[in-house]
Motif scaffolding. Structure first.
Motif, short mmCIF file in Angstrom:
data_model
loop_
_atom_site.label_atom_id
_atom_site.label_comp_id
_atom_site.label_asym_id
_atom_site.label_seq_id
_atom_site.Cartn_x
_atom_site.Cartn_y
_atom_site.Cartn_z
N SER A 193 25.18 -14.16 2.01
CA SER A 193 24.42 -13.38 2.99
C SER A 193 23.66 -12.21 2.37
N ARG A 194 23.39 -12.30 1.08
CA ARG A 194 22.60 -11.26 0.44
C ARG A 194 21.45 -11.88 -0.33
N ILE A 195 20.31 -11.21 -0.34
CA ILE A 195 19.16 -11.73 -1.08
C ILE A 195 19.40 -11.51 -2.56
N ILE A 196 19.25 -12.56 -3.37
CA ILE A 196 19.37 -12.36 -4.81
C ILE A 196 18.05 -12.65 -5.52
N GLY A 197 17.09 -13.22 -4.81
CA GLY A 197 15.81 -13.47 -5.46
C GLY A 197 14.76 -13.82 -4.43
N ALA A 198 13.50 -13.63 -4.82
CA ALA A 198 12.42 -13.97 -3.92
C ALA A 198 11.18 -14.32 -4.72
N VAL A 199 10.44 -15.31 -4.25
CA VAL A 199 9.16 -15.66 -4.84
C VAL A 199 8.16 -15.73 -3.69
N LEU A 200 7.07 -15.01 -3.81
CA LEU A 200 6.07 -15.04 -2.76
C LEU A 200 4.73 -15.39 -3.39
N TYR A 201 3.98 -16.23 -2.72
CA TYR A 201 2.64 -16.56 -3.20
C TYR A 201 1.68 -16.50 -2.03
N GLY A 202 0.56 -15.84 -2.23
CA GLY A 202 -0.48 -15.84 -1.20
C GLY A 202 -0.34 -14.68 -0.24
N ASP A 203 0.88 -14.33 0.13
CA ASP A 203 1.11 -13.20 1.03
C ASP A 203 2.30 -12.44 0.48
N THR A 204 2.02 -11.33 -0.21
CA THR A 204 3.10 -10.61 -0.87
C THR A 204 3.44 -9.34 -0.11
N GLY A 205 2.91 -9.23 1.09
CA GLY A 205 3.09 -8.02 1.89
C GLY A 205 4.55 -7.62 2.06
N ASP A 206 5.43 -8.62 2.15
CA ASP A 206 6.83 -8.30 2.39
C ASP A 206 7.64 -8.21 1.10
N GLY A 207 6.96 -8.28 -0.04
CA GLY A 207 7.67 -8.25 -1.31
C GLY A 207 8.56 -7.00 -1.44
N ALA A 208 7.99 -5.87 -1.09
CA ALA A 208 8.73 -4.61 -1.24
C ALA A 208 9.98 -4.61 -0.35
N TRP A 209 9.83 -5.18 0.82
CA TRP A 209 10.98 -5.21 1.75
C TRP A 209 12.09 -6.11 1.20
N TYR A 210 11.72 -7.30 0.76
CA TYR A 210 12.73 -8.20 0.18
C TYR A 210 13.39 -7.53 -1.03
N PHE A 211 12.56 -6.87 -1.85
CA PHE A 211 13.07 -6.26 -3.06
C PHE A 211 14.05 -5.14 -2.72
N GLN A 212 13.73 -4.39 -1.67
CA GLN A 212 14.63 -3.33 -1.24
C GLN A 212 15.96 -3.91 -0.76
N LEU A 213 15.88 -4.96 0.06
CA LEU A 213 17.11 -5.60 0.54
C LEU A 213 17.93 -6.13 -0.64
N LEU A 214 17.22 -6.65 -1.65
CA LEU A 214 17.87 -7.21 -2.82
C LEU A 214 18.58 -6.11 -3.61
N ARG A 215 17.86 -5.02 -3.86
CA ARG A 215 18.46 -3.94 -4.65
C ARG A 215 19.63 -3.29 -3.93
N GLU A 216 19.50 -3.18 -2.62
CA GLU A 216 20.58 -2.56 -1.86
C GLU A 216 21.75 -3.51 -1.64
N GLY A 217 21.52 -4.78 -1.89
CA GLY A 217 22.57 -5.77 -1.61
C GLY A 217 22.88 -5.82 -0.13
N ALA A 218 21.86 -5.67 0.69
CA ALA A 218 22.06 -5.59 2.14
C ALA A 218 22.50 -6.94 2.71
N ASP A 219 23.38 -6.88 3.68
CA ASP A 219 23.82 -8.09 4.38
C ASP A 219 22.72 -8.50 5.36
N ILE A 220 22.20 -9.70 5.20
CA ILE A 220 21.05 -10.09 6.02
C ILE A 220 21.43 -11.07 7.13
N SER A 221 22.73 -11.27 7.36
CA SER A 221 23.11 -12.29 8.34
C SER A 221 22.45 -12.07 9.71
#
Lengths: 821, 109
Positions: free
Chosen positions: A367-395
């Motif tokens: 239930s935690r993001i450990i990686g992300a790949v975005l192509y074409g629309d990277t607008g949410d990259g920062a958000w995913y990266f933040q969730l990843l770094r924080e180890g946030a529970d995304i359930s």
């Protein structure tokens, strides 16, 4: 305190490296305690500190050198820093605490910071030192490239990583014809997965660059100046300049000579201290907990830790970085972060939006993001990266995570049905055909539509790429309530997609999809590379749709088709040479007997299709067995593939007292026409010379029974699991007609049956009448089908054994070895 | 018994979504490369009927055995439910493009 006294108690801080890390470290120290040190910075380049990341815009002509300077001369002066530029440090004397420069200057230090960065890796190939071969690392490299772009026309960039692609883009904007040579099959493989890499490649090609992936450089050609690049497969690409951007390695020469502990980089602890506590190191030259970094973000974090240490501030120190990469080349947005390689305990959420050219993949573990790949629309990259770094529970937001922050955190729209219900009437549902929600709901209620197909035919919504099908079905259900029972009676191809086999085949043609990753992108595949069920099917569909154009994917073929032999229960293989129409000769039999002796083949058996099967051949012997059979004139019998297997015959009018026609000769002709053709499933043909039917033609996929007045053509027979006798298709008068009807029937089956559907269930599914209408009644359609079959055969009638014997993929037959360390 | 890391070649020696075998005194080892360039090693025997896993179709982080299509997890060697069984795994890592396989010392020597 008088100035002189303050100066006396200042310690000497010497920084080796005037790059981004070295200067940032100094900035951080000054921020914490501007009076603690007297600072000297050595730089190998004869210029002030500039932003190396901006070399690409510089090359592209978007910026000038003045624009990318971080700290100008005034900064050094204002902070009392002595800059020694263009005079590299060549020696550290740790006992005396001094450094010595190339010109012989000796400077004492109390604390030494190594920020020596990294060096570009130069491939050790012949010609690598020729003039015109440059790396892409500093201002001098950019100058060399700019000069080349003024006089030369063709550039080759070796390396399809971040740096290489930026160099290629810059040179391309400068008007050069650019070819990128990349060793790996995917561009930027360290940052992107296969699907995103494929999209990037396609987009760069559309912008005029030539991208050669899976291409290995063998030599750089030229006498006095570079003239071209030769690849290991023999191709030569002409070039006026060659840019090597194949990677970097930490510059540890100085540290190593000084006896500091060095792994891949200079080893540092969490406080950036090397094995000598008076010496610190920072940036790309260091190795922290077995990791070396080549991106800028970790460098900032390291510099903060180092400054804390140098100013004796209590701090946690540096704990390693999770990195993300954002690239914008030629207007293409790419983002990646963390570990996107996936794994057994990971789950992938994949979104492919073909209409917008968007690909998103988020990798989740526990239930935690450990990686992300975005192509074409990277607008949410920062958000995913933040969730990843924080180890946030995304359930809580898992269901809508892939749609991005606005959607996932919108809360009320977490249920997609509600989201559709909340859309306004003029919201577009079908992007392909420009159909909005109101048009669909009006059509449903005013025209009494109750099925997806009806909506498709009336409104065109969901009739093209089909990615909006779920929304259209939701609208049906929202409009009709309980009257809509749902549909999709035909199940999807496999769990990787919602599309049926028929949808996929139709869309491959409609959207001109010509590669497996292209199909997966356009049709929103839910897995990164499919499964063992859909990949062979896609490979076949593409092969059938684009003969001569589609590049076959070996890794999507079952082992039998990959090795052109039948795998047996003990892992050995059986080999069946083709015997045209069941005929053989003393020479062929002798060659077979010799092969049996030579390779100790334990079992030799005559098959039900009148061929000879050699059992128990070891994988590593296969090429040699094929070579010997080829030498005797025999080719592969395809007795292992979803392909034309055999044409069984009886002896016919030549010898038999009942034979009405030359069934053996006709069988040979038909086999010569049809061999090598790939099919949805195995395909067998037989020709019987009279109604006694000794070749058992009425249980074959295509059967011919010769009679006095001509030829009866039978279809859809099966002698397998469920025995099915053929249906009579029609009767024809001449051998020429037999050939045309046979070719047309095969092509109809090849184009319309689902993968792994044999002719018997296919005929029962579509109905005999349909096939009669296509093959018997529609003469023009029949001729076109036959012509398409013959066209594709010109590409497929090559013996797979021969190409393997000639050395193609030979290494795959050999094991790897346990080389000495 | 301690293990020893042995260099068996480069990652390019294995086709993506494919495998190569390495003969060892304990039997053939299949070394797999996934679509994202992760590398795994299992003894080349399916827990079901001993099929050569190296010849299967690799997808995601699993391989479908060519004999009866059991799907084996590359990370753990375990068969995917409802099938039960486990192929023995070996430690393997990639360093600067070189593949290093861990073998028991007695075997590697």
């Amino acid at each position: 305190m008088a100035r002189e006294d303050r100066e006396k108690i200042r310690e000497e801080l010497v920084v080796v490296g005037n790059g981004m890390a070295g200067c940032r470290a100094v900035e951080e120290v000054l921020k914490r305690d501007p009076h603690r040190y007297h600072i000297t910075i050595f730089g190998a380049e004869p210029r002030v500190n500039y932003n190396r990341i901006m070399l690409s815009p510089l090359l592209a002509g978007e910026k000038r050198f003045e624009d990318i300077i971080i700290n100008d001369e005034a900064w050094y002066a204002d902070n009392g820093i002595t800059l020694i530029a263009g005079d590299a440090v060549v020696e550290i004397d740790r006992a005396a605490r001094t450094v010595k420069s190339a010109s012989g200057r000796v400077v004492e230090y109390d604390r030494l910071v190594l920020a020596t960065g990294s060096d570009p890796f130069v491939l050790p190939v012949p010609g690598a030192k020729l003039p015109g071969v440059v790396t892409f690392r500093d201002m001098d490299d950019v100058d060399a490239m700019l000069r080349a772009s003024e006089t030369g026309r063709r550039a080759v960039v070796i390396g399809g990583g971040l740096l290489g692609l930026e160099a290629a883009h810059g040179l391309s904007l400068r008007g050069m014809e650019v070819t990128v040579i990349h060793l790996m099959p995917t561009l930027m493989e360290r940052q992107l997965d296969e699907a995103a890499g494929f999209l990037l490649k396609t987009a760069l090609e559309a912008r005029g660059q030539t991208i050669l992936t899976g291409a290995e450089t063998e030599a750089i050609l030229g006498e006095t100046h570079v003239e071209g690049v030769r690849l290991t497969d023999g191709r030569v690409i002409p070039a006026d300049i060659v840019v090597m951007a194949v990677g970097i390695r930490p510059n540890t020469v100085l540290a190593q000579a000084a006896g500091l502990e060095v792994g891949r980089g200079i080893k540092v602890d969490d406080h950036m201290l090397t094995s000598d506590p008076a010496v610190l190191a920072v940036g790309e030259c260091v190795e922290h907990q077995d990791v070396c970094y080549g991106l800028v973000a970790p460098l900032w974090e390291m510099c903060a830790a180092l400054a804390d240490a140098l100013t004796a501030r209590p701090s946690e120190g540096y704990r390693g970085s999770v990195t993300s990469t954002k690239l914008k080349v030629a207007g293409l947005d790419v983002f990646s972060a963390g570990d996107f390689s996936g794994g057994a305990d990971c789950e992938d959420i994949v979104l492919r939006d073909a209409a917008r050219g968007v690909y998103k993949r988020v990798v989740i573990r526990d239930s935690r993001i450990i990686g992300a790949v975005l192509y074409g629309d990277t607008g949410d990259g920062a958000w995913y990266f933040q969730l990843l770094r924080e180890g946030a529970d995304i359930s809580a937001v898992r269901d809508s995570l892939i749609f991005g922050q606005a959607f996932a955190e919108g809360g009320s729209f977490a249920d997609p049905r509600q989201a559709v219900a909340a859309l306004s009437d003029n919201a577009e549902i079908c992007g392909c055909n420009g159909v909005c929600k109101g048009a669909i709901t009006r059509a449903i209620s005013e025209q009494g539509l109750t099925t997806l197909d009806a909506v498709r035919s009336v409104t065109k919504a969901s009739a093209s790429c089909g990615s909006c099908t779920p929304q259209v079905e939701m609208l049906l259900s929202l409009t009709l309530g309980d009257d809509y029972s749902g549909e999709r009676v035909v199940s999807p191809m496999c769990k990787c997609t919602d599309f049926t086999h028929d949808d996929v085949r139709r869309l491959i043609l409609e959207k001109a999809l010509k590669a497996i990753p292209a199909v997966m992108q356009a049709l929103h595949w839910k897995t990164p590379d499919g499964c063992s069920s859909c990949r062979p099917a896609l490979n076949y569909y593409l092969l059938c749709a684009w003969p001569g154009e589609y590049a076959d994917d070996q890794q999507s073929r079952f082992v039998n088709e990959r090795l052109h032999a039948n795998i047996q229960k003990d892992g050995t293989y059986s080999v069946v040479p083709r015997m045209w129409g069941g005929l053989t000769s003393a020479k062929e039999l002798r060659a077979i007997a010799d092969v049996v002796d030579k390779f100790n083949i334990p079992t030799v058996k005559v098959t039900g299709g009148q061929r000879i099967d050699l059992f128990g051949v070891k994988k590593e012997d296969l090429p040699a067995v094929w070579a010997d059979l080829n030498a005797a004139g025999m080719v592969s019998g395809h007795a292992y593939g979803k392909a034309l297997r055999t044409v069984k015959t009886c002896v016919g009018s030549e010898w038999c007292r009942f034979g009405t026609q030359d069934s053996t000769g006709l069988g040979v002709r038909i086999e010569r026409m049809t061999w090598g053709s790939w099919m949805p499933h195995k395909f067998k043909i037989a020709v019987s010379g009279c109604p006694r039917n000794c070749a058992e033609a009425t249980i074959k996929d295509f059967g011919i029974v010769c009679v006095d007045s001509g030829y009866e053509l039978h279809i859809g027979g099966n002698g397998g699991i469920k025995v099915r006798a053929t249906d009579l298709l029609c009767k024809v008068a001449t051998e020429e007609e037999v050939m045309e009807y046979c070719a047309a029937f095969i092509q109809l089956y090849r184009e319309e049956a689902r993968y792994l559907e044999r002719t018997a269930p296919w005929v029962e599914r579509v109905g005999l009448d349909y096939i009669k209408q296509r093959i018997v009644e529609d003469a023009e359609g029949r001729a076109q089908l036959a012509a398409r079959f013959r066209f594709s055969q010109q590409f497929h009638q090559d013996d797979p054994w021969a190409s393997r014997v000639a050395g193609r993929d030979a290494h795959l037959h050999r094991p790897l070895s346990l080389a000495a360390e | 018994m301690t293990d020893r890391w042995i260099d068996i070649g480069t990652i390019h020696d294995i086709p993506r979504l494919g495998a190569r075998t390495v003969p060892t005194p304990l039997g053939d080892v299949a070394v797999f490369r996934t679509g994202t360039d992760r590398v795994f090693a299992l003894f080349d025997r399916c827990p079901h009927k001993g099929g050569p896993l190296s010849q299967g179709i690799v997808h995601g982080e699993s391989v479908a055995c060519p004999l009866h299509n059991w799907v084996i997890d590359l990370e753990t060697g375990a068969a995917r439910a409802p099938d039960k069984g486990c192929a023995r795994k070996l430690a393997v890592r990639v360093e600067e493009g070189r593949i290093l396989l861990s073998l028991p010392l007695a075997v590697a020597a």
